[in-house]
Design an enzyme around this catalytic site. Structure first.
Site, PDB file in Angstrom:
ATOM      1  N   ASP A  98      14.302 -14.671  -1.076  1.00  0.00           N
ATOM      2  CA  ASP A  98      12.913 -15.707  -0.259  1.00  0.00           C
ATOM      3  C   ASP A  98      14.094 -17.179   0.032  1.00  0.00           C
ATOM      4  OD1 ASP A  98      10.319 -14.125  -0.474  1.00  0.00           O
ATOM      5  OD2 ASP A  98      11.292 -14.891  -2.723  1.00  0.00           O
TER       6      ASP A  98
ATOM      7  N   ASP B  55      11.734 -11.323   3.432  1.00  0.00           N
ATOM      8  CA  ASP B  55      11.340 -10.779   2.310  1.00  0.00           C
ATOM      9  C   ASP B  55      10.393 -12.002   1.780  1.00  0.00           C
ATOM     10  OD1 ASP B  55      10.164 -10.292  -0.190  1.00  0.00           O
ATOM     11  OD2 ASP B  55      11.231 -10.339  -1.610  1.00  0.00           O
TER      12      ASP B  55
ATOM     13  N   ASP C 282       7.972 -18.211  -2.707  1.00  0.00           N
ATOM     14  CA  ASP C 282       7.670 -17.203  -3.733  1.00  0.00           C
ATOM     15  C   ASP C 282       7.412 -18.387  -5.242  1.00  0.00           C
ATOM     16  OD1 ASP C 282       7.025 -15.112  -2.172  1.00  0.00           O
ATOM     17  OD2 ASP C 282       7.875 -14.258  -2.977  1.00  0.00           O
TER      18      ASP C 282
ATOM     19  N   ARG D 223      -0.441 -12.828   3.557  1.00  0.00           N
ATOM     20  CA  ARG D 223       0.024 -13.605   2.008  1.00  0.00           C
ATOM     21  C   ARG D 223       0.045 -15.503   2.146  1.00  0.00           C
ATOM     22  NH1 ARG D 223       5.312  -9.890  -1.103  1.00  0.00           N
ATOM     23  NH2 ARG D 223       3.616  -8.113  -1.200  1.00  0.00           N
TER      24      ARG D 223
END
Length: 380
Positions: A169, A208, A212, A264
């Protein structure tokens, strides 16, 4: 009237220039020494980063070698400030050919008590990715181009038709307490997903996440940040099986932009997550990043969505904003979808209220505020 002499005029001009330079330097110093003032990052003693760093622990970096050296330097108990000038290519022009090579050369671990701040409007990290695994970290005024994994892995069991998955990420906050991310831009940048082709009948995904938060990380604020052109954006809580995350993953995301983000934004497990005054814009029929859902309601998640503005063409109703991923509660107050009030039928018994003070804008004011202020280069 007596006219000032040329000498006097020159002295005056010099004094004015000097004062402007001093004011500019002072404003920049304030950026580097600010502490978190909003959201969950104000709790647990607050988030100060390297705001009290000694002069010899303040670094200005212009390339990958200088950045890595500043991150690894031994500093005093008051931490460090790292000022990023211009675009830094972490690969140093030598493209990654393997995932392992990318991990070895592209990973940037952030020590505790660190402030990282862009000091130019074009301050950017390319071909690299940050890990914050230690406490008390601040990242501000920086663009991060989401990393591009050269070796995506095929998973035939991911979804009904299988999917390609990649590592890394732009920023991973893992197990750390007290992190503030402010005025940062995350984007797929030069490598959008339409450039990757397909294999096994599915898009070959080299990205990705963007940002996060996982493995017990806690007391995180993401403010005035811009997320642009990305598929799977923010994961808060990495697994249903990590029940030790319950009571942690306290995250605030406010006054931030989600532009052409497919999903997301964020997807949550376990956490007490406050999402307020964010502006989401996109389309269910976008050719590269079609909107799927914004808030993923995962296991034991406790999301409080407040006065957000969603402008998503091709969708209507809360079920397309709040996706069901195994959770049972979700509270929204005052948000709008395409200019009308968002009405959700979820149980709103999330069991917590924000312990910090804040004054949210009404949803009809959010778009103007966020588009003017969110992202790198827009710190006032």
């Amino acid at each position: 009237m007596v006219k000032p002499s040329l000498f006097s005029a020159n002295k005056l001009a010099s004094a004015v220039v000097a004062s402007l330079l001093f004011a500019s330097a002072g404003a920049q110093a304030d950026i580097a020494t600010d502490v978190a003032t909003t959201g969950w990052a104000t709790q647990n003693g607050g988030t100060k980063g390297g705001s009290k760093a000694a002069a010899n622990n303040i670094y200005t970096v212009k390339n990958a070698a200088e950045l890595k050296a500043a991150l690894k330097a031994s500093v005093g108990t008051n931490g460090r400030i790292i000022k990023i000038s211009g675009v830094i290519d972490v690969s140093e022009g030598n493209a990654y050919t393997k995932t392992a090579d990318m991990k070895a050369r592209g990973r940037l671990d952030i020590p505790g008590k660190t402030t990282i701040v862009g000091i130019t409007n074009n301050a950017e990290i390319r071909e690299g990715f940050f890990y914050a695994k230690e406490n008390d970290v601040i990242i501000r005024n920086l663009t991060i181009e989401n990393p591009w994994d050269p070796e995506p892995i095929w998973d035939a069991n991911d979804g009904s038709a299988g999917n390609w998955n990649s590592e890394y990420d732009g920023l991973t906050i893992e197990g750390a307490n007290n992190v503030w991310v402010d005025h940062v831009t995350f984007t797929d940048g030069r490598r959008t997903d339409d450039q990757n082709g397909t294999a096994n009948g599915r898009p070959k995904q080299h990205h990705d996440g963007a940002l996060d938060v996982k493995n017990g990380a806690n007391y995180v604020t993401i403010s005035y940040t811009a997320f642009k052109s990305h598929e799977k954006n923010n994961l808060i809580g990495s697994s249903d099986s990590r029940t030790t995350d319950d009571g942690k993953l306290k995250v605030t995301i406010h006054n931030s932009l989600f532009e052409n983000i497919s999903a997301r934004a964020p997807r949550v497990r376990f956490g007490q997550v406050h999402l307020y005054n964010n502006y989401h814009v996109g389309s269910a029929s976008h050719s590269v990043y079609p909107f799927s859902y914004a808030h993923g309601i995962g296991k034991s998640s406790k999301i409080f969505s407040e006065k957000n503005a969603f402008e998503i063409s091709g969708i209507s109703g809360c079920t397309k904003i709040a996706g069901d991923y195994g959770g049972s509660v979700y509270r929204d107050s005052g948000s709008t979808l395409n200019g009308t009030a968002l009405t959700c039928t979820w149980s709103s018994s999330i069991g917590w209220t924000p312990p910090y003070s804040y004054t949210p804008l009404n949803a009809d004011k959010v778009k103007a505020d966020v588009t003017a202020k969110a992202g790198a280069g827009k710190i006032l």
